[in-house]
Design an enzyme around this catalytic site. Structure first.
Site, mmCIF file in Angstrom:
data_model
loop_
_atom_site.group_PDB
_atom_site.id
_atom_site.type_symbol
_atom_site.label_atom_id
_atom_site.label_comp_id
_atom_site.label_asym_id
_atom_site.label_seq_id
_atom_site.Cartn_x
_atom_site.Cartn_y
_atom_site.Cartn_z
ATOM 1 C CG ASP A 114 -5.757 2.923 -2.636
ATOM 2 O OD1 ASP A 114 -5.790 2.168 -1.641
ATOM 3 O OD2 ASP A 114 -6.234 4.080 -2.631
ATOM 4 C CD GLU A 131 -12.497 2.727 -3.495
ATOM 5 O OE1 GLU A 131 -13.436 2.753 -2.692
ATOM 6 O OE2 GLU A 131 -11.295 2.866 -3.159
ATOM 7 C CD GLU A 155 -1.843 4.499 0.156
ATOM 8 O OE1 GLU A 155 -1.857 3.964 1.279
ATOM 9 O OE2 GLU A 155 -1.055 5.433 -0.133
ATOM 10 C CG HIS A 185 -4.517 6.089 8.693
ATOM 11 N ND1 HIS A 185 -5.729 6.670 8.411
ATOM 12 C CD2 HIS A 185 -4.212 5.317 7.623
ATOM 13 C CE1 HIS A 185 -6.146 6.258 7.233
ATOM 14 N NE2 HIS A 185 -5.251 5.439 6.729
ATOM 15 N NE ARG A 244 3.381 3.730 3.585
ATOM 16 C CZ ARG A 244 3.678 2.577 4.148
ATOM 17 N NH1 ARG A 244 4.833 2.434 4.783
ATOM 18 N NH2 ARG A 244 2.846 1.555 4.099
ATOM 19 C CG HIS A 295 -3.090 3.367 12.268
ATOM 20 N ND1 HIS A 295 -1.955 2.583 12.280
ATOM 21 C CD2 HIS A 295 -3.773 3.008 11.154
ATOM 22 C CE1 HIS A 295 -1.953 1.801 11.225
ATOM 23 N NE2 HIS A 295 -3.041 2.029 10.523
#
Length: 376
Positions: free
Chosen positions: A98, A120, A134, A214, A216, A247
């Site tokens: 994604d 996936e 994603e 991490h 967004r 991260h």
């Protein structure tokens, strides 16, 4: 018979972890010419994984730049991978999951009328803003895909419900389980792990917790809520040790240092390479994360996971009980984290739950499907 050319494209650390087993399996097959292109959407973290699996890319777009936006990534990947596809003329282009790399690559392959294989495939939250971007990326890739490699029966059902042809959807298991068979080893040591699980610790309440954050969409107040909840629990359980591989995003690093810097039983470390991270997971008592892939990895290792997100595209782990979706509110994370540390029955129920994500043979199945489809 000439070899069928498979172009595999990825650009981030999570993609690399899950695609390197596929690459190595395809390279073992004499019927394929396997070409690897990386976009460099991540850089240092991507290179760590490539080194761990001994994968050397044939093409490296090296698109990463400071403060890159989704516009930068998408435009640069489309422009760069177009030239690679035209040069290679593959029989199929494989993308994973994604990411913006997967979306842009699939779009470029579609424009050039090259079939796409989606590893996936079929994960869904059905909210294109969660996770962002994603969910949009994976839904968009599915519109273009010729070979849908779904990790579970549930993800296959998602694709069939959307109108994908059943004969083009294959349940393979998740390739991350394949990766763990290579990376988790018995004879492993690391100074930060030794700090977390001191063999001479006299207190039976000494347990090691692995933490990652991490995403967004969690930047800002959601992430601060996560950190404050975790810190409250750790202040109440002084013998519990938590390791947080932070991260590289400077915003995340600043928040982590501000919230966790004065907590003696929390250790902030640099991002771990894949071998280190998988071995940290295998030795953790429990895991808190907002990651996607960690949910599958931890489930296969029998580690309870608190998922600090409002949605998950991996409901199988929720259904079997190894994962628990706790959101991003401080009170909810605090409550559920504390319960796992203090209620043995809850912990046992999660740690003994069934792993729904595969048996470590996904890469073999993908290679077999491509062989049977492309070499008829």
């Amino acid at each position: 018979m000439s070899k069928k050319k498979i172009l595999i494209v990825f650009g981030t650390r999570p993609e690399a972890i899950k695609m390197c087993p596929v690459i190595n399996e395809l390279k073992r097959r004499k019927e394929f010419a396997t070409i690897v292109a990386v976009t460099g959407q991540h850089r240092e973290m991507l290179d760590q994984v490539l080194n761990a699996f001994s994968v050397i890319p044939d093409f490296d777009l090296a698109i990463m730049k400071e403060s890159q936006s989704l516009f930068d990534i998408t435009i640069n990947v489309i422009e760069g991978i177009k030239d690679v596809i035209i040069k290679v003329v593959p029989d199929v282009v494989l993308v994973h999951g994604d990411t913006s790399t997967a979306f842009a690559t699939a779009l470029a392959a579609y424009y050039l009328q090259i079939p796409v294989g989606h590893v996936e495939a079929g994960l869904r939250t059905n909210n294109i803003y969660s996770p962002f971007p994603e969910e949009f990326n994976r839904e968009a890739v599915s519109l273009i895909t010729e070979f849908h490699f779904a990790p579970t029966k549930a993800t296959k059902a998602n694709l069939i419900k959307e109108g994908k042809l059943p004969k083009k959807v294959y349940v393979t298991g998740n390739t991350v389980i394949d990766a763990l068979k290579t990376t988790v080893i018995d004879d492993y040591s690391h100074p930060d792990l030794e700090w977390a699980i001191k063999a001479d610790e006299p207190d039976s309440n000494s347990r090691f917790v692995l933490f990652t954050a991490h995403r967004r969409e969690n930047l800002g107040e959601p992430m601060k809520n996560m950190f404050r909840a975790v810190k409250r629990v750790l202040n109440e359980h002084r013998q519990v040790k938590l390791v947080y591989p932070v991260h590289l995003n400077p915003v995340i690093q600043e928040i982590a240092m501000r919230e966790f810097g004065d907590c003696p039983n929390i250790r902030l470390i640099k991002p771990l390479d894949v071998l280190d991270f998988h071995n940290f997971m295998s030795r953790a008592y429990l895991i808190l994360t907002d990651s996607g892939g960690v949910q599958e990895e931890a489930a296969s290792l029998g580690k309870p996971v608190l998922v600090m997100r409002d949605t998950t595209e991996r409901p199988e782990g929720i259904e079997t009980g190894v994962l628990k979706l706790v959101g991003t509110e401080e009170k909810d994370i605090y409550r559920e984290f504390g319960r796992l540390l203090t209620d043995p029955s809850i912990y046992k129920g999660m740690s003994s739950a069934e792993n729904p994500y595969g048996d470590g043979q996904a890469s073999v199945r993908i290679a077999d499907i491509l062989r049977d489809s492309l070499t008829k």
